[in-house]
Design an enzyme around this catalytic site. Structure first.
Site, PDB file in Angstrom:
ATOM      1  N   THR A   1     -56.677  79.072 -34.781  1.00  0.00           N
ATOM      2  CA  THR A   1     -57.006  79.192 -36.164  1.00  0.00           C
ATOM      3  C   THR A   1     -56.527  78.450 -37.474  1.00  0.00           C
ATOM      4  O   THR A   1     -56.073  78.014 -37.193  1.00  0.00           O
ATOM      5  CB  THR A   1     -56.635  80.733 -36.386  1.00  0.00           C
ATOM      6  OG1 THR A   1     -57.279  81.266 -37.746  1.00  0.00           O
ATOM      7  CG2 THR A   1     -55.296  81.510 -36.373  1.00  0.00           C
ATOM      8  N   GLY A   2     -57.162  78.794 -38.368  1.00  0.00           N
ATOM      9  CA  GLY A   2     -56.686  77.597 -39.542  1.00  0.00           C
ATOM     10  C   GLY A   2     -58.001  76.865 -39.717  1.00  0.00           C
ATOM     11  O   GLY A   2     -59.194  77.118 -39.637  1.00  0.00           O
TER      12      GLY A   2
ATOM     13  N   SER B   1     -63.480  86.729 -42.666  1.00  0.00           N
ATOM     14  CA  SER B   1     -63.982  85.418 -42.356  1.00  0.00           C
ATOM     15  C   SER B   1     -64.641  85.775 -40.764  1.00  0.00           C
ATOM     16  O   SER B   1     -64.573  84.783 -39.887  1.00  0.00           O
ATOM     17  CB  SER B   1     -63.087  84.840 -42.162  1.00  0.00           C
ATOM     18  OG  SER B   1     -62.596  84.289 -42.810  1.00  0.00           O
TER      19      SER B   1
ATOM     20  N   THR C   1     -60.931  84.903 -38.742  1.00  0.00           N
ATOM     21  CA  THR C   1     -61.201  84.085 -37.545  1.00  0.00           C
ATOM     22  C   THR C   1     -60.700  85.193 -36.434  1.00  0.00           C
ATOM     23  O   THR C   1     -59.276  84.697 -36.355  1.00  0.00           O
ATOM     24  CB  THR C   1     -61.005  82.376 -37.680  1.00  0.00           C
ATOM     25  OG1 THR C   1     -61.883  81.685 -37.910  1.00  0.00           O
ATOM     26  CG2 THR C   1     -61.329  82.104 -35.992  1.00  0.00           C
TER      27      THR C   1
ATOM     28  N   THR D   1     -66.346  83.879 -36.021  1.00  0.00           N
ATOM     29  CA  THR D   1     -65.651  83.813 -37.541  1.00  0.00           C
ATOM     30  C   THR D   1     -67.181  82.638 -38.258  1.00  0.00           C
ATOM     31  O   THR D   1     -68.434  82.377 -37.430  1.00  0.00           O
ATOM     32  CB  THR D   1     -65.109  81.969 -37.439  1.00  0.00           C
ATOM     33  OG1 THR D   1     -64.607  81.970 -38.309  1.00  0.00           O
ATOM     34  CG2 THR D   1     -65.866  80.681 -37.284  1.00  0.00           C
TER      35      THR D   1
ATOM     36  N   ARG E   1     -71.939  72.883 -42.374  1.00  0.00           N
ATOM     37  CA  ARG E   1     -70.739  72.878 -41.664  1.00  0.00           C
ATOM     38  C   ARG E   1     -70.117  73.553 -40.704  1.00  0.00           C
ATOM     39  O   ARG E   1     -70.969  75.175 -40.382  1.00  0.00           O
ATOM     40  CB  ARG E   1     -69.572  73.014 -43.216  1.00  0.00           C
ATOM     41  CG  ARG E   1     -68.812  72.950 -42.840  1.00  0.00           C
ATOM     42  CD  ARG E   1     -67.673  74.191 -41.770  1.00  0.00           C
ATOM     43  NE  ARG E   1     -66.252  74.304 -41.581  1.00  0.00           N
ATOM     44  CZ  ARG E   1     -65.197  74.445 -41.391  1.00  0.00           C
ATOM     45  NH1 ARG E   1     -66.049  75.945 -40.603  1.00  0.00           N
ATOM     46  NH2 ARG E   1     -63.828  74.516 -40.991  1.00  0.00           N
TER      47      ARG E   1
HETATM   48  C1  SD4 Z   1     -62.769  77.413 -38.956  1.00  0.00           C
HETATM   49  N1  SD4 Z   1     -61.036  77.754 -37.649  1.00  0.00           N
HETATM   50  O1  SD4 Z   1     -64.365  77.625 -39.607  1.00  0.00           O
HETATM   51  C2  SD4 Z   1     -62.379  78.447 -38.888  1.00  0.00           C
HETATM   52  C3  SD4 Z   1     -61.567  79.297 -39.253  1.00  0.00           C
HETATM   53  C4  SD4 Z   1     -60.187  80.051 -39.167  1.00  0.00           C
HETATM   54  O2  SD4 Z   1     -59.176  81.819 -39.993  1.00  0.00           O
HETATM   55  O3  SD4 Z   1     -59.826  79.818 -38.533  1.00  0.00           O
HETATM   56  N2  SD4 Z   1     -60.215  81.101 -39.810  1.00  0.00           N
HETATM   57  O4  SD4 Z   1     -62.660  76.420 -39.937  1.00  0.00           O
END
Ligand code: SD4
Length: 321
Positions: A233-234, A79, A182, A200, A210
């Site tokens: 992250t997330g 990622s 990320t 990321t 997006r």
């Molecule tokens: C996102 N926050 O693009 C990032 C993805 C991510 O672990 O953190 N993945 O939404």
């Protein structure tokens, strides 16, 4: 420098004084003990590189950039950068941001074909009057700065994409612990200065175009050298809607401990979803006195902390079991 100028000018002085929260008075800046904190297991290798720079007297800005470049170049990190899972149309598109101790910020979003978006973000910060460049414009700028265009889609990522095509993988869902990687990385140098970076390829199979939280200053990353730094992250959409990293830093300014600040920022998300979610968000935080913290909605989040000669992966218990 700008801030000092504000304080000197009579009209704006009351504003500048009011923004310095009294709760931060007892919190002293940590001096002489560099540290690095970053998200996920790949944070360990990123921390190693960042710490080497800090130990050689390098700046926290150089440290976070170099640290973030490690997973960007690693095809096994699915990622971030090279090897990232592509969007719905099969293109790897990258988001990144960086902030220094003077409150300067740079970011790129929806960038294609450039392996090190964090370095492009740094140049946006240092060489332009802007904070963020996106898409074609970001790529044009990167190429003009001497970056090479490369194919970032690895065979492995292409196969994952083919398997999961038409089925979005939410960052934060943890079917195999591999769907989200990320890196947010925060560092404090020997002078106690703070910097951060976040990079990321975002949500696998996302809609074309997006953009997530990672390049949005205040969402995926925030640094205030007087208070602390935070990174996320997330599921980025949730982080954006709650201006997550800025919120974590502002809560620390109000006197919250770093762990509590991360937790409270996540509670804002959970509250909106009446405490029922099928995604995760996690924060890491670093206060100016060197105290660190983290919190995560779901179990499974780990962060890497390098301090006092040890680089250790720490699990974070989820709020929702
Ligand atoms: C996102 N926050 O693009 C990032 C993805 C991510 O672990 O953190 N993945 O939404």
């Amino acid at each position: 420098m700008k801030r000092r100028r504000f304080i000197k000018t009579g009209i704006l002085a009351p504003f500048a004084v009011a923004s310095a929260a009294p709760d931060m008075r007892g919190v002293k800046r940590a001096i002489g003990n560099p540290l690095v904190i970053s998200t996920w297991k790949h944070g360990l290798a990123a921390n190693e590189t960042a710490m080497r720079i800090l130990q050689n007297g390098g700046s926290c800005l150089d440290a976070v950039e170099a640290g973030a470049r490690v997973p960007e170049a690693d095809p096994t990190v699915s990622s971030v950068g090279y090897g990232g899972i592509p969007d719905r149309d099969g293109h790897v598109t990258l988001d990144a941001s960086i902030m220094d101790a003077d409150g300067n910020a740079g970011a790129v979003a929806f960038l294609e074909g450039i392996k090190h978006p964090v370095s492009v973000a740094r140049l946006v910060m240092e060489k332009t009057k802007h904070v963020m460049l996106v898409g074609e414009g970001a790529k044009k700028f990167a190429l003009a700065q001497g970056f090479k265009e490369e194919n970032l889609l690895t065979e492995e990522a292409r196969r994952t994409w083919l398997k999961k095509n038409k089925k979005s993988v939410f960052p934060g869902e943890t079917p195999n612990g591999k769907s989200h990687d990320t890196i947010a990385i925060l560092a404090q140098d020997k002078d106690g200065k703070l910097a951060g970076a976040c990079t990321t390829s975002g949500w696998g199979n996302k809609m074309r175009g997006r953009v997530g939280d990672s390049p949005i200053i205040g969402a995926g990353l925030y640094v205030d050298n007087d208070v602390g730094a935070a990174g996320a992250t997330g599921l980025g959409e949730e982080v954006i809607k709650t201006v997550g990293s800025f919120l974590v830093v502002e809560l620390m300014r109000q006197g919250y401990e770093p762990d509590e600040a991360c937790l409270e920022a996540l509670q804002r998300i959970l509250h909106r979803h009446r405490n029922t979610v099928r995604f995760s968000v996690a924060y890491i935080a670093l206060r100016k006195d060197g105290k660190t913290g983290s919190a995560s909605i779901l179990n499974g989040f780990k962060y890497a902390l390098y301090r006092d000669g040890k680089n250790i992966l720490q699990p974070t218990e989820g709020i929702i079991k």
